[in-house]
Design an enzyme around this catalytic site. Sequence first.
Site, PDB file in Angstrom:
ATOM      1  N   SER A  80     -18.407 -66.296  -4.466  1.00  0.00           N
ATOM      2  CA  SER A  80     -18.939 -65.611  -3.289  1.00  0.00           C
ATOM      3  C   SER A  80     -20.111 -64.716  -3.668  1.00  0.00           C
ATOM      4  CB  SER A  80     -17.835 -64.771  -2.641  1.00  0.00           C
ATOM      5  OG  SER A  80     -18.272 -64.216  -1.428  1.00  0.00           O
ATOM      6  N   THR A 129      -9.416 -68.859  -5.794  1.00  0.00           N
ATOM      7  CA  THR A 129      -9.591 -70.167  -5.146  1.00  0.00           C
ATOM      8  C   THR A 129     -10.333 -71.137  -6.065  1.00  0.00           C
ATOM      9  OG1 THR A 129     -11.602 -69.403  -4.040  1.00  0.00           O
ATOM     10  CG2 THR A 129      -9.532 -69.178  -2.858  1.00  0.00           C
ATOM     11  N   ASP A 134     -17.941 -62.713   4.567  1.00  0.00           N
ATOM     12  CA  ASP A 134     -17.465 -62.949   5.920  1.00  0.00           C
ATOM     13  C   ASP A 134     -16.935 -64.370   6.090  1.00  0.00           C
ATOM     14  OD1 ASP A 134     -18.219 -60.369   6.616  1.00  0.00           O
ATOM     15  OD2 ASP A 134     -20.207 -60.987   7.307  1.00  0.00           O
TER      16      ASP A 134
END
Length: 614
Positions: free
Chosen positions: A170, A198, A228
Site C-alpha cells: 500500500s 495480505t 482507503d
Amino acid sequence: MEINGGDCNSGDKSQAETSVLSSKVSLNHVGEVTLTLNSDGLSWKSLDSGDNGGSTCLGIKLVPDIPTEVKFSDIYAVEVADSGMIQESNLTSVGECFLGNESHDSEMNHFIIHSFQKSKSQACLWIVAMYSFGHKDLQTCQMWVNKINDSLNKEVGRPRNLLVFVHPMSGKANGRRTWEHVAPIFARAKINTKVIVTQRAGHAFDVMKSTTNEELNSYDGVIAVGGDGFFNEILNGFLSSRHKAPFPPAPSDFLDTLRNDVNSLDYASNVACSETHYNKESDPLLPSSAHNELGLSPLGTDDGSHSIDQEIEYLLPNQRFRFGIIPAGSTDAIVICTTGARDPITSALHIALGKRVCLDVVQVVRWKTTSTSKVEPCVRYAASFAGYGFYGDVITESEKYRWMGPKRYDYAGTKVFLRHRSYEAEVAYLEVESEKKSSIPDGSRMFGKVRSLKRKKCERIICRANCNVCNTQPVYSSTRCPSATPDMISQEKRWLKSKGRFLSVGAAVMSNRNERAPDGLVADAHLSDGFLHLLLIKDCPHALYLWHLTQLARKGGNPLDFNFVEHYKTPAFTFTSFGNESVWNLDGELFQAHKLSAQVFRGLVCLFASGPEV
C-alpha cells in the site's frame, strides 16, 4: 488514604474510602512532586520552590511547559520499569545557570504512564507522551500501577482483541514498516493482535467474508494498515455476508427498463459477479424468499416504500465491533476525515483508547455492466466516495503506473484532464424537502429543478468531534433494514433528474479532505447524517474546469460555486450511462457499471476514531 514516602497513613474506613491517594515521588525532568490519584485522573504538584511550569534564568524560560495532570481517558498503558537513573530536575535555580551545575541523578525504582499530548501546531495530531515517576520503594511503584490499572479497566470501549490486516504494497509499499512502528503501542496497552499480511489482491476480502460471526465476535474490531481502497476491501468482505438489505429505491422508469430486460434472465437466488480486484464478488445479499415473480429482488417505489413487506434481520449496526485504519496509503481521506491527521501514531492512539465515531455507508447496486448486458445485480459498499468520469478515469490510468507510488495520481490526473472527456448520462435523485425550501430557484435548470443550495462559508457547519449534526438527529438503529435513511425517506416525495454530458459524477459520503483537497470535495459533509452529496460536473470549457479543480486544491476555495456544477443532498440516487462509458471509483477501487442505484445507510459501521478537532 495518604501515602508519603512509602508510608501509609489512614484514618477510619469511611475516611479512607472518600480520601484521595497521594504520594511524594520524583517526576523525570521536573523533580520531586506530590502525585495525587483523583476520580478522573492523576495530578501532580512540584515540591520545589520554583514553579514546575518551566525553568527560568534571568527571567528567560529555559524548558517548555510541563503538564501537571493527565486524565484516565488519555492513558493507554502504565507499567513498572526496571530500576535505574531518573533525572530529578532541569536547571531549576539561577545558581545552576551561572555555575553550570548539572541536574542530580539518583538510582530508584520507577513506573511509567503512557499517554499523549496534542501538537501545539495541529490539535488533531497526537504525540506519544511518557511520564516517568520514581520512588525508592518498589512496592510503592507497584501499588500506583495497580491503582491506575484499576481505573483504566473501568474505561468503556477499549479493545482487548483485534484482527489486523497489513497491506505490504500500500502507498509507498511501507505497510509492514508502518505496522512495526505502531505495534509497540498495542503491546503496551495489552491488546492482543492477530496480524495477517495480505498475499494477493482480495485476500482480506476473502478472509472477512469467510470468517464466521462466532469467530468475529471474539474480536473487538478489525484494523486495516493501508489506504482507503484496502479499507474498502475489508469493509465489503465484512458486509457482503452480513448486511441483508433491500435494494435501493428507484424511479418507476428505471424499474421498467429492468423489468423489460429480466425476461431472458434465468435468475437464481444468488447471483455472483466478478471483479478484477476480487476472486469472488459479493452476492445481491438478499435471502431467496425476497425475490418476486420477475426474478428481481424488490426495489423501492417512487415514494421510497417497498413493494413487499419483509422481515429482514441483520446484525448491524454494531457499535461494539469497530473498524480502525492505520494510514499507509496514497490518499488516506477516511483517516483525515475521522481523526483529522494523516498520522499512524495518532490513529493507533485512537484505537488503543477505544474512541468511537459512526460512519454512513453507501450501498451501490450494479444492474448492468454495459448497455447490452443482461440484468446482473451486484452489490458493493463505499464509505467515503463513489465517482464516475474524471474520478474513474484517473484511477484506471493510475493503475498503469503503480510503480510510481502516490505520485501516479498526479501524473494520471494530468493526462486525464488534458483529454477532457465527457460522458452522456442521466442521474435521478430523491429530493429532500428541507433542502428544497432553502434552495435558490434557477429557471435555467433542466426539468424545472431547483438549484442546489450554495451556502456561504459562514453558514457551513463543519463536521468535528462531538458533532451536533451527527449526534442529535435520530440514530439509525432499527432491527429492520429500510430502503434508505429511515428518518429521511418518509419525507421524500419525488425524484428529480439531470441528463446531459458530464465530466464527472460524484457521490460524497464524507467531506473527503486530503492533501490535494484540504477542504475536501464538500467542506460541510458529515460523517453520520444519512446523506450523500451528489456532485454533477457538466461539460464545460477546459479553462473553467481547470478553475474548478484549482478551487478544490485551495484551502478556503469554492469549487461548487460554478454554473456547470450541480450539488444535491440526497439519501439515494440512480445512474444510467449512454454512449461511451467510464468506470466508477468506489473508495479507490474500480467498479464498471452502465446502470446502478445507490442508497446511504446511516451510521452503519463504527470506527476507532473521535472525529477531527477544531
